[in-house]
Design a protein around this motif. Structure first.
Motif, PDB file in Angstrom:
ATOM      1  N   ARG A   1       2.960   2.498  -1.582  1.00 16.52           N
ATOM      2  CA  ARG A   1       2.115   1.306  -1.371  1.00 16.52           C
ATOM      3  C   ARG A   1       2.865   0.021  -1.728  1.00 16.52           C
ATOM      4  O   ARG A   1       2.602  -1.041  -1.185  1.00 16.52           O
ATOM      5  CB  ARG A   1       0.839   1.429  -2.217  1.00 16.52           C
ATOM      6  CG  ARG A   1      -0.292   0.554  -1.698  1.00 16.52           C
ATOM      7  CD  ARG A   1      -1.384   0.383  -2.741  1.00 16.52           C
ATOM      8  NE  ARG A   1      -1.947   1.643  -3.210  1.00 16.52           N
ATOM      9  CZ  ARG A   1      -2.935   2.290  -2.598  1.00 16.52           C
ATOM     10  NH1 ARG A   1      -3.457   1.812  -1.499  1.00 16.52           N
ATOM     11  NH2 ARG A   1      -3.399   3.419  -3.112  1.00 16.52           N
TER      12      ARG A   1
ATOM     13  N   SER B   1       4.702   8.099   0.564  1.00 21.62           N
ATOM     14  CA  SER B   1       3.673   8.631  -0.336  1.00 21.62           C
ATOM     15  C   SER B   1       2.365   8.729   0.450  1.00 21.62           C
ATOM     16  O   SER B   1       2.244   8.184   1.552  1.00 21.62           O
ATOM     17  CB  SER B   1       3.473   7.690  -1.528  1.00 21.62           C
ATOM     18  OG  SER B   1       2.815   6.513  -1.072  1.00 21.62           O
TER      19      SER B   1
ATOM     20  N   SER C   1      -0.402   7.290  -0.239  1.00 23.64           N
ATOM     21  CA  SER C   1      -1.039   5.971  -0.092  1.00 23.64           C
ATOM     22  C   SER C   1      -0.511   5.271   1.148  1.00 23.64           C
ATOM     23  O   SER C   1      -1.274   4.663   1.901  1.00 23.64           O
ATOM     24  CB  SER C   1      -0.763   5.095  -1.307  1.00 23.64           C
ATOM     25  OG  SER C   1      -1.247   5.713  -2.450  1.00 23.64           O
TER      26      SER C   1
ATOM     27  N   ILE D   1       5.108  13.150   1.609  1.00 25.63           N
ATOM     28  CA  ILE D   1       5.753  14.069   0.667  1.00 25.63           C
ATOM     29  C   ILE D   1       4.816  14.294  -0.508  1.00 25.63           C
ATOM     30  O   ILE D   1       4.224  13.338  -1.015  1.00 25.63           O
ATOM     31  CB  ILE D   1       7.086  13.455   0.185  1.00 25.63           C
ATOM     32  CG1 ILE D   1       8.057  13.407   1.367  1.00 25.63           C
ATOM     33  CG2 ILE D   1       7.687  14.243  -0.972  1.00 25.63           C
ATOM     34  CD1 ILE D   1       9.195  12.461   1.184  1.00 25.63           C
TER      35      ILE D   1
ATOM     36  N   THR E   1      -0.041  17.532  -0.896  1.00 23.27           N
ATOM     37  CA  THR E   1      -0.723  17.733   0.389  1.00 23.27           C
ATOM     38  C   THR E   1       0.157  17.275   1.552  1.00 23.27           C
ATOM     39  O   THR E   1      -0.328  17.117   2.664  1.00 23.27           O
ATOM     40  CB  THR E   1      -2.074  16.989   0.414  1.00 23.27           C
ATOM     41  OG1 THR E   1      -1.877  15.693  -0.161  1.00 23.27           O
ATOM     42  CG2 THR E   1      -3.133  17.711  -0.368  1.00 23.27           C
TER      43      THR E   1
ATOM     44  N   SER F   1       4.688   5.007  -7.257  1.00 16.83           N
ATOM     45  CA  SER F   1       4.414   5.034  -8.700  1.00 16.83           C
ATOM     46  C   SER F   1       4.930   6.300  -9.367  1.00 16.83           C
ATOM     47  O   SER F   1       5.333   6.268 -10.534  1.00 16.83           O
ATOM     48  CB  SER F   1       2.904   4.902  -8.941  1.00 16.83           C
ATOM     49  OG  SER F   1       2.226   5.957  -8.286  1.00 16.83           O
TER      50      SER F   1
ATOM     51  N   HIS G   1       2.581  13.421  -5.963  1.00 16.61           N
ATOM     52  CA  HIS G   1       3.762  13.068  -5.160  1.00 16.61           C
ATOM     53  C   HIS G   1       4.971  13.847  -5.671  1.00 16.61           C
ATOM     54  O   HIS G   1       5.722  14.446  -4.878  1.00 16.61           O
ATOM     55  CB  HIS G   1       4.025  11.559  -5.213  1.00 16.61           C
ATOM     56  CG  HIS G   1       5.170  11.140  -4.345  1.00 16.61           C
ATOM     57  ND1 HIS G   1       5.037  11.001  -2.986  1.00 16.61           N
ATOM     58  CD2 HIS G   1       6.468  10.886  -4.632  1.00 16.61           C
ATOM     59  CE1 HIS G   1       6.221  10.665  -2.457  1.00 16.61           C
ATOM     60  NE2 HIS G   1       7.098  10.582  -3.446  1.00 16.61           N
TER      61      HIS G   1
ATOM     62  N   ASN H   1      11.187   0.140  -8.578  1.00 16.34           N
ATOM     63  CA  ASN H   1       9.790  -0.197  -8.837  1.00 16.34           C
ATOM     64  C   ASN H   1       9.725  -1.465  -9.695  1.00 16.34           C
ATOM     65  O   ASN H   1      10.562  -1.666 -10.582  1.00 16.34           O
ATOM     66  CB  ASN H   1       9.101   0.971  -9.571  1.00 16.34           C
ATOM     67  CG  ASN H   1       7.596   0.894  -9.453  1.00 16.34           C
ATOM     68  OD1 ASN H   1       6.974  -0.094  -9.869  1.00 16.34           O
ATOM     69  ND2 ASN H   1       7.002   1.924  -8.863  1.00 16.34           N
TER      70      ASN H   1
HETATM   71  C1  LIG Z   1      -5.713  16.358  -4.307  1.00 17.55           C
HETATM   72  C2  LIG Z   1      -4.713  15.229  -4.176  1.00 17.55           C
HETATM   73  C3  LIG Z   1      -3.590  15.442  -3.407  1.00 17.55           C
HETATM   74  C4  LIG Z   1      -2.650  14.407  -3.293  1.00 17.55           C
HETATM   75  N1  LIG Z   1      -1.518  14.629  -2.536  1.00 17.55           N
HETATM   76  C5  LIG Z   1      -0.570  13.667  -2.490  1.00 17.55           C
HETATM   77  C6  LIG Z   1       0.635  13.869  -1.784  1.00 17.55           C
HETATM   78  O1  LIG Z   1       0.863  14.898  -1.138  1.00 17.55           O
HETATM   79  N2  LIG Z   1       1.555  12.878  -1.796  1.00 17.55           N
HETATM   80  C7  LIG Z   1       1.354  11.711  -2.473  1.00 17.55           C
HETATM   81  O2  LIG Z   1       2.268  10.847  -2.432  1.00 17.55           O
HETATM   82  N3  LIG Z   1       0.214  11.496  -3.113  1.00 17.55           N
HETATM   83  C8  LIG Z   1      -0.752  12.427  -3.129  1.00 17.55           C
HETATM   84  N4  LIG Z   1      -1.939  12.166  -3.771  1.00 17.55           N
HETATM   85  C9  LIG Z   1      -2.194  10.770  -4.228  1.00 17.55           C
HETATM   86  C10 LIG Z   1      -1.525  10.450  -5.554  1.00 17.55           C
HETATM   87  O3  LIG Z   1      -2.380  10.808  -6.611  1.00 17.55           O
HETATM   88  C11 LIG Z   1      -1.238   8.935  -5.643  1.00 17.55           C
HETATM   89  O4  LIG Z   1      -2.426   8.233  -5.456  1.00 17.55           O
HETATM   90  C12 LIG Z   1      -0.231   8.444  -4.625  1.00 17.55           C
HETATM   91  O5  LIG Z   1       0.927   9.225  -4.678  1.00 17.55           O
HETATM   92  C13 LIG Z   1       0.136   6.992  -4.957  1.00 17.55           C
HETATM   93  O6  LIG Z   1       0.974   6.487  -3.965  1.00 17.55           O
HETATM   94  P1  LIG Z   1       1.911   5.247  -4.303  1.00 17.55           P
HETATM   95  O7  LIG Z   1       2.764   5.576  -5.447  1.00 17.55           O
HETATM   96  O8  LIG Z   1       2.560   4.850  -3.032  1.00 17.55           O
HETATM   97  O9  LIG Z   1       0.868   4.094  -4.615  1.00 17.55           O
HETATM   98  P2  LIG Z   1       0.457   3.415  -5.998  1.00 17.55           P
HETATM   99  O10 LIG Z   1       0.000   4.415  -6.995  1.00 17.55           O
HETATM  100  O11 LIG Z   1      -0.497   2.335  -5.638  1.00 17.55           O
HETATM  101  O12 LIG Z   1       1.809   2.810  -6.547  1.00 17.55           O
HETATM  102  C14 LIG Z   1       2.476   1.753  -5.971  1.00 17.55           C
HETATM  103  C15 LIG Z   1       3.689   1.474  -6.843  1.00 17.55           C
HETATM  104  O13 LIG Z   1       4.432   0.431  -6.238  1.00 17.55           O
HETATM  105  C16 LIG Z   1       4.868  -0.453  -7.240  1.00 17.55           C
HETATM  106  N5  LIG Z   1       5.016  -1.769  -6.586  1.00 17.55           N
HETATM  107  C17 LIG Z   1       4.054  -2.557  -6.066  1.00 17.55           C
HETATM  108  N6  LIG Z   1       4.601  -3.646  -5.469  1.00 17.55           N
HETATM  109  C18 LIG Z   1       5.941  -3.514  -5.632  1.00 17.55           C
HETATM  110  C19 LIG Z   1       7.056  -4.295  -5.222  1.00 17.55           C
HETATM  111  N7  LIG Z   1       6.906  -5.416  -4.497  1.00 17.55           N
HETATM  112  N8  LIG Z   1       8.304  -3.874  -5.547  1.00 17.55           N
HETATM  113  C20 LIG Z   1       8.490  -2.733  -6.259  1.00 17.55           C
HETATM  114  N9  LIG Z   1       7.460  -1.954  -6.657  1.00 17.55           N
HETATM  115  C21 LIG Z   1       6.206  -2.325  -6.336  1.00 17.55           C
HETATM  116  C22 LIG Z   1       3.790  -0.456  -8.298  1.00 17.55           C
HETATM  117  O14 LIG Z   1       4.338  -0.836  -9.545  1.00 17.55           O
HETATM  118  C23 LIG Z   1       3.355   0.999  -8.248  1.00 17.55           C
HETATM  119  O15 LIG Z   1       4.092   1.771  -9.190  1.00 17.55           O
HETATM  120  C24 LIG Z   1      -2.862  13.156  -3.918  1.00 17.55           C
HETATM  121  C25 LIG Z   1      -4.023  12.984  -4.678  1.00 17.55           C
HETATM  122  C26 LIG Z   1      -4.927  13.999  -4.798  1.00 17.55           C
HETATM  123  C27 LIG Z   1      -6.159  13.781  -5.630  1.00 17.55           C
END
Ligand SMILES: Cc1cc2nc3c(=O)[nH]c(=O)nc-3n(C[C@H](O)[C@H](O)[C@H](O)COP(=O)(O)OP(=O)(O)OC[C@H]3O[C@@H](n4cnc5c(N)ncnc54)[C@H](O)[C@@H]3O)c2cc1C
Length: 332
Positions: free
Chosen positions: A218, A243, A245, A258, A261, A276, A281, A295
């Motif tokens: 994200r 990810s 998200s 990745i 799921t 994150s 993930h 990050n």
């Molecule tokens: C049953 C279940 C299965 C799931 N399966 C998966 C799966 O297969 N894969 C998966 O990925 N997730 C899965 N999830 C979701 C998982 O729990 C997280 O919600 C997801 O991985 C978060 O994605 P993210 O890190 O991209 O987003 P976020 O958690 O929103 O993190 C975004 C990160 O980006 C950083 N950031 C923001 N802006 C910037 C910037 N400009 N420069 C640098 N860093 C920045 C923030 O500090 C933060 O750490 C699952 C959840 C459940 C409940």
């Protein structure tokens, strides 16, 4: 561990996946891995490939053995049911003890069908062991526990995650023989058109096979952020992952996801940008060798698993990284 065949020796059968008449890199690597592991003069190594091949398609394969080639055009795009029937007939005739399949999208569809057709033990998702050791270890509960899997059936199927490449060369190439078993193939030849189109899309690109993955979350801010990741991946000769998200936002297709799921990947280098590092993930990353995290938040959990970390804004760090690497890396 079960006896390796009646005489203690192993008879390996490697499923060689092909795309447009060319062997998939994952299958070539697996063939060499099996050759490397097999005991010369004792174990047997054979392969199976379905569909027409381009001239010289088998030349990347080194080592002794036989490749059974079912060259019929219709088999190039046949269903898992058909392929597993062909493989099961071959395995029975050749007294195969170990069937090894690369864990690609196609391999993941084939292996369970083949296990059902042969009654073999299926070992998948192993981060240690695989066909090279008697006990395989696979992660469960998002990688927090490793369970030991010991196959019970006399024939084993290994759905093998990507392994580091071995340099296996020589003068010997396997002998190619025409596949000469004619099992009765019928209605299952007609694959559902929806399944066929999904199969074709997934054949185009498969991050499970990539040696370098540049993944975004994200924190990439939108689909335009992913253009930077595309650039970086092109420079490094890698693939782009995401990810959940980023996928849920509609920035990337589900095939790129990745994690728990999504797909499990095993690259030599994994760059996580704006991810994150949630447990779900990381569950897909347990076999990644080197992890680099970028990050903005120094406390992001991803830094807990990263080998190298860069604290900063992806939109500032990535263009600089691309510039620097563009200067030092040879153009692809
Ligand atoms: C049953 C279940 C299965 C799931 N399966 C998966 C799966 O297969 N894969 C998966 O990925 N997730 C899965 N999830 C979701 C998982 O729990 C997280 O919600 C997801 O991985 C978060 O994605 P993210 O890190 O991209 O987003 P976020 O958690 O929103 O993190 C975004 C990160 O980006 C950083 N950031 C923001 N802006 C910037 C910037 N400009 N420069 C640098 N860093 C920045 C923030 O500090 C933060 O750490 C699952 C959840 C459940 C409940």
């Amino acid at each position: 561990m079960q006896e390796r065949g009646g005489n203690g020796m192993a008879a390996y059968l490697v499923f060689l996946e092909q795309r447009d008449g060319i062997l998939a890199e994952a299958s070539v690597n697996l063939w060499h891995r099996v050759q490397h592991h097999a005991v010369p003069g004792a174990d047997r190594v054979s392969g199976f490939v379905a569909g027409p091949l381009r001239p010289g398609a088998l030349e990347p394969l080194f080592g002794a053995g036989v490749v059974h080639h079912a060259a019929e055009e219709r088999l190039a795009r046949s269903s898992e049911t058909t392929l597993s029937r062909l493989l099961a007939a071959l395995a029975a005739r050749e007294a195969i003890t170990d069937i090894v399949i690369a864990s690609t999208s196609a391999g993941k569809r084939l292996a369970p069908c083949l296990a059902q057709a042969t009654g073999a033990s299926l070992l998948s998702g192993c981060v240690a062991g695989g066909f090279q050791e008697p006990v395989c270890r696979r992660p469960i509960h998002c990688g927090s526990i490793l369970v030991a899997c010991v196959p019970e059936a006399p024939v084993r199927i290994y759905l093998q995650d990507r392994l580091p490449q071995v340099l296996f060369t020589g003068t010997e190439h396997p002998r190619s023989v025409a596949f000469d078993i004619v099992p009765h193939l019928d209605a299952d030849e007609k694959m559902n058109p929806a399944v066929r189109s999904i199969t074709e899309i997934s054949r185009q690109r498969d991050i499970s096979e990539a040696g370098i993955i540049v993944a975004g979350g994200r924190g990439m801010g939108g689909p335009e952020g992913f253009l930077l990741l595309e650039k970086l991946a092109a420079l490094l000769g890698g693939s782009v992952g995401a990810s959940r998200s980023a996928v849920d936002e509609g920035w990337r297709p589900h095939g790129d996801q990745i994690g728990q799921t999504g797909k499990s990947v095993s690259p030599d280098l994994y760059i996580a940008a704006g991810i994150s590092g949630a447990l779900q993930h990381l569950a897909g990353l347990s076999a990644a060798r080197t992890i680099v995290a970028i990050n903005a938040d120094p406390d992001a959990p991803v830094f807990g698993v990263a080998d190298y970390g860069i604290v900063g804004d992806v939109l500032a760090v990535l263009p600089r990284l691309i510039d620097v690497l563009g200067d030092v890396l040879p153009k692809k």
